[in-house]
Every structure is written in C-alpha cells, then in structure tokens.
Design a protein around this motif. Sequence first.
Motif, PDB file in Angstrom:
ATOM      1  N   GLY A   1       6.884  -8.885  -5.457  1.00 18.62           N
ATOM      2  CA  GLY A   1       6.067  -9.710  -6.323  1.00 18.62           C
ATOM      3  C   GLY A   1       4.661  -9.193  -6.532  1.00 18.62           C
ATOM      4  N   GLY A   2       4.369  -8.021  -5.995  1.00 21.00           N
ATOM      5  CA  GLY A   2       3.053  -7.441  -6.162  1.00 21.00           C
ATOM      6  C   GLY A   2       2.030  -7.885  -5.138  1.00 21.00           C
ATOM      7  N   ILE A   3       2.473  -8.603  -4.125  1.00 21.83           N
ATOM      8  CA  ILE A   3       1.570  -9.021  -3.068  1.00 21.83           C
ATOM      9  C   ILE A   3       1.258  -7.828  -2.172  1.00 21.83           C
ATOM     10  N   THR A   4      -0.004  -7.621  -1.878  1.00 22.41           N
ATOM     11  CA  THR A   4      -0.429  -6.454  -1.122  1.00 22.41           C
ATOM     12  C   THR A   4      -0.990  -6.829   0.234  1.00 22.41           C
ATOM     13  N   ASN A   5      -0.847  -5.912   1.167  1.00 23.85           N
ATOM     14  CA  ASN A   5      -1.431  -6.014   2.485  1.00 23.85           C
ATOM     15  C   ASN A   5      -2.071  -4.684   2.831  1.00 23.85           C
ATOM     16  N   TYR A   6      -3.215  -4.744   3.506  1.00 24.55           N
ATOM     17  CA  TYR A   6      -3.946  -3.541   3.857  1.00 24.55           C
ATOM     18  C   TYR A   6      -4.352  -3.573   5.315  1.00 24.55           C
ATOM     19  N   ALA A   7      -4.390  -2.400   5.910  1.00 20.98           N
ATOM     20  CA  ALA A   7      -5.008  -2.280   7.214  1.00 20.98           C
ATOM     21  C   ALA A   7      -6.494  -2.587   7.091  1.00 20.98           C
ATOM     22  N   ASP A   8      -7.053  -3.202   8.121  1.00 23.71           N
ATOM     23  CA  ASP A   8      -8.466  -3.548   8.074  1.00 23.71           C
ATOM     24  C   ASP A   8      -9.348  -2.320   7.844  1.00 23.71           C
ATOM     25  N   SER A   9      -8.914  -1.189   8.351  1.00 19.70           N
ATOM     26  CA  SER A   9      -9.720   0.016   8.260  1.00 19.70           C
ATOM     27  C   SER A   9      -9.846   0.557   6.842  1.00 19.70           C
ATOM     28  N   VAL A  10      -8.950   0.159   5.953  1.00 19.57           N
ATOM     29  CA  VAL A  10      -8.975   0.669   4.587  1.00 19.57           C
ATOM     30  C   VAL A  10      -9.245  -0.410   3.556  1.00 19.57           C
TER      31      VAL A  10
END
Length: 115
Positions: free
Chosen positions: A54-63
């Motif tokens: 669905g286009g939901i994104t997750n990122y590492a805190d470092s980036v």
Amino acid sequence: QVQLVESGGGLVQPGGSLRLSCAGSGSILNINPMGWYRQAPGKQRELVARISSGGITNYADSVKGRFTISRDNAKNTMYLQMNSLKPADTAVYYCNVELGPYIYWGQGTQVTVSS
C-alpha cells in the motif's frame, strides 16, 4: 524464478547523494513488500527501509529524513534515494522482496561514502 538486480552504488563524498535502483523480474505483484538492507564490515545486516503493497514506508532511525524509498510497480522497480550521505552509511546494500512464503535478495551493491 524471481531475480532482483541492484544498480546505482558507488563512491560518493560525504553530504552527497545516490539513487539506488532494484529491478525485479518474475512473478512479482504489487502486493509484495519490498525493502532495502545494508551490511557494513563487522556489523549485522540491518533494515534500511521497507515499503508495503500500500505504499506504507518504514525507515531505520539512522536514515530517517535522509533516505526515501519508493516503488514503481508498473516497472517492477524499487528505488532508494539517499541524501546527505555520511561515512557511516558505507555498506553493501541489498534489495529484497517478499513473495508469499519466500524472500528473494539481490546481489548487493557497494556504497562507499568517503572524502
């Protein structure tokens, strides 16, 4: 029969930008989650970013705030826009896709951030 091919890695100066691409072939559908991982020497492989069907994104805190993951489902291609690169971002970057009970990986592309 799924194949993932990364491109766009290389050497860049601190503060610079790179755009990684991951082109997929085979039976990849829009519902399949995809992600970018990286592994630096002496460190465990870590999640960089992930994007859902669905286009939901997750990122590492470092980036977070510096990297952007996106996908073009019509082209079966995923991207990672990397801005404000730091030496700590130096690693081999891998793309992957989840296809049912299976997970597929690309061959990896080296990103080196150095002056």
